[in-house]
Design an enzyme around this catalytic site. Structure first.
Site, PDB file in Angstrom:
ATOM      1  N   TYR A 100     -29.289  35.116 -68.452  1.00 24.52           N
ATOM      2  CA  TYR A 100     -29.448  36.336 -67.684  1.00 24.52           C
ATOM      3  C   TYR A 100     -29.517  36.000 -66.191  1.00 24.52           C
ATOM      4  CZ  TYR A 100     -31.303  40.771 -66.114  1.00 24.52           C
ATOM      5  OH  TYR A 100     -31.478  41.952 -65.455  1.00 24.52           O
ATOM      6  N   LYS A 197     -34.492  46.665 -73.576  1.00 24.20           N
ATOM      7  CA  LYS A 197     -33.240  46.616 -74.318  1.00 24.20           C
ATOM      8  C   LYS A 197     -33.447  47.123 -75.753  1.00 24.20           C
ATOM      9  CE  LYS A 197     -32.142  44.801 -70.393  1.00 24.20           C
ATOM     10  NZ  LYS A 197     -32.119  43.381 -70.119  1.00 24.20           N
TER      11      LYS A 197
HETATM   12  C1  LIG Z   1     -32.503  42.462 -69.116  1.00 26.33           C
HETATM   13  C2  LIG Z   1     -32.845  41.071 -69.453  1.00 26.33           C
HETATM   14  C3  LIG Z   1     -33.912  40.419 -68.833  1.00 26.33           C
HETATM   15  C4  LIG Z   1     -34.721  41.079 -67.731  1.00 26.33           C
HETATM   16  O1  LIG Z   1     -35.468  42.162 -68.206  1.00 26.33           O
HETATM   17  P1  LIG Z   1     -35.842  43.463 -67.344  1.00 26.33           P
HETATM   18  O2  LIG Z   1     -36.541  44.317 -68.337  1.00 26.33           O
HETATM   19  O3  LIG Z   1     -34.559  44.049 -66.853  1.00 26.33           O
HETATM   20  O4  LIG Z   1     -36.699  43.024 -66.214  1.00 26.33           O
HETATM   21  C5  LIG Z   1     -34.209  39.127 -69.243  1.00 26.33           C
HETATM   22  N1  LIG Z   1     -33.496  38.506 -70.210  1.00 26.33           N
HETATM   23  C6  LIG Z   1     -32.459  39.111 -70.817  1.00 26.33           C
HETATM   24  C7  LIG Z   1     -31.710  38.384 -71.871  1.00 26.33           C
HETATM   25  C8  LIG Z   1     -32.099  40.406 -70.467  1.00 26.33           C
HETATM   26  O5  LIG Z   1     -31.069  40.989 -71.070  1.00 26.33           O
END
Ligand SMILES: *Cc1c(COP(=O)(O)O)cnc(C)c1O
Length: 389
Positions: A100, A197
């Protein structure tokens, strides 16, 4: 009674209020809690330290990941920041090279100022990991499958190396969720999620979760959680709890759709390559099948002609062109200008994140509608003509 994960998910935060028997966890929208008398507490004093709605979510995720204790943060990045506070100046970390973009940015632009260094390694190769370990290595941070190229790290083998070398092992389990993969069962010390997510699942809340595997790490994380204070509020804790209840059926449908789309794209003449661990020709198909109960609902693909990219992004009707992933709605992103823009171009290109790469987060729509949407943008005569000229 050893309940199965589908049942555990539905029971997240169930009946936490004995005074009313409320099935849904109440949203305790309170910053502070009164004490019955001097030296006594209800268990809740001040909501940075603990809030009953947040505690229900934290208990649920700890149980789902098979860990010791859970912590809810205001975002996935707040969770990763708080985990990195476990390290000291001079410490070195081994980090998955395809990860990420925000995690890369945090390490390179923030934590590097505090003397914490990182080597970015293809963690799907255990030899590469062993070679990168130095006497100052103190931790390993793994994303599996990686974002966006869907490379899979062998958790058992990697966590054994981490353990042998005394590294604190951290797995970003955002893409798989505990429904499909439980890294603590392979020996991980810490599991984290961007709960924004799949766990939330509806693109309506930003949140992060951490699960620690041992009492010692739980105590350290609790100090950081309360001390740095990047906690999740009660409303958003409730939204994530609500999301958890349907995680199993959402992911089942999302995976089914993804498999169909991956197979369809693989056969398409305008597509160069499809990255999805559920395809039999994926380099780590066997490892994925062994360590996870499914292949998830994220896929990436490259088009043969870069000119197709703007046409796809402009003309898709069902799939939205938007950052983020894991929700019920299908989203498409362009890593080069979005999620991975902060990685220097030459490094990005060398890792395969090129201007031909698109990432798709598949939702719960009817798969035929999604495929028709992609077919239309790949096959409309105007698009084909524009690509030729
Ligand atoms: C989106 C994401 C993050 C960061 O998370 P946020 O909730 O946007 O701060 C970290 N790792 C992965 C794999 C992600 O998809």
């Amino acid at each position: 009674m050893g309940l199965k994960i589908e049942t555990l998910l539905v029971r997240s935060g169930l009946q936490k209020d004995p005074t009313t028997g409320s099935i849904s966890t109440p949203i305790y929208q309170s910053a502070t809690f009164s004490h019955p008398e001097l030296g006594k507490s209800t268990g809740f004093d001040y909501s940075r330290t603990a809030n009953p709605t947040r505690s229900a979510l934290e208990e649920a995720i700890a149980k789902l990941e098979g860990g010791h204790r859970g912590f809810a943060f205001s975002s996935g990045m707040a969770a990763i920041t708080s985990i990195l506070f476990l390290f000291k100046p001079g410490d070195h970390l081994i980090v998955s090279d395809d990860l990420y973009g925000g995690t890369y940015r945090l390490l390179e632009e923030v934590f590097s100022h505090y003397g914490i260094s990182a080597s970015y390694i293809d963690t799907s190769s255990s030899d590469a990991i062993s070679e990168a370990i130095t006497s100052s290595s103190k931790g390993i941070f793994i994303e599996t499958p990686t974002n966006p190229l869907m490379k899979v790290t062998d958790l058992e083998q990697t966590l054994r190396i981490a353990n042998k070398n005394g590294l604190i092992s951290i797995v970003d389990n955002t893409f798989m969720t505990p429904y499909l993969q439980q890294p603590i069962s392979f020996g991980a010390d810490i599991v984290m999620h961007s709960a924004t997510k799949y766990l939330g699942g509806h693109n309506d809340a930003v949140a992060g979760l951490v699960v620690t595997a041992s009492q010692e790490l739980s105590e350290k994380m609790a100090k950081i959680h309360n001390g740095a204070g990047a906690i999740l509020g009660p409303q958003d804790s409730w939204l994530i709890l609500r999301g958890l209840k349907t995680l199993a059926i959402r992911l089942e449908r999302q995976q089914e759709n993804t498999q169909k789309i991956a197979e369809w794209l693989s056969e398409h003449p305008s597509i160069e390559q499809v990255y999805y661990p559920g395809l039999k020709d994926h380099p780590q198909y066997e490892i994925s099948s062994r360590q996870a109960s499914g292949y998830g609902a994220m896929l990436s693909f490259t088009v043969k002609n870069t000119k197709l990219v703007p046409m796809i992004l402009k003309n898709l009707q069902v799939i939205s062109f938007a950052e983020s992933l894991g929700g019920v709605e299908s989203l498409i992103t362009y890593p080069v200008t979005q999620t991975h823009a902060d990685i220097p171009a030459e490094i990005r290109e060398s890792r395969g994140i090129t201007d031909k790469l698109l990432r798709l987060s598949v939702g719960i729509e009817n798969a035929d509608d999604l495929i028709d949407d992609l077919r239309t943008v790949l096959e409309v005569p105007a698009n084909i003509e524009a690509v030729r000229t």
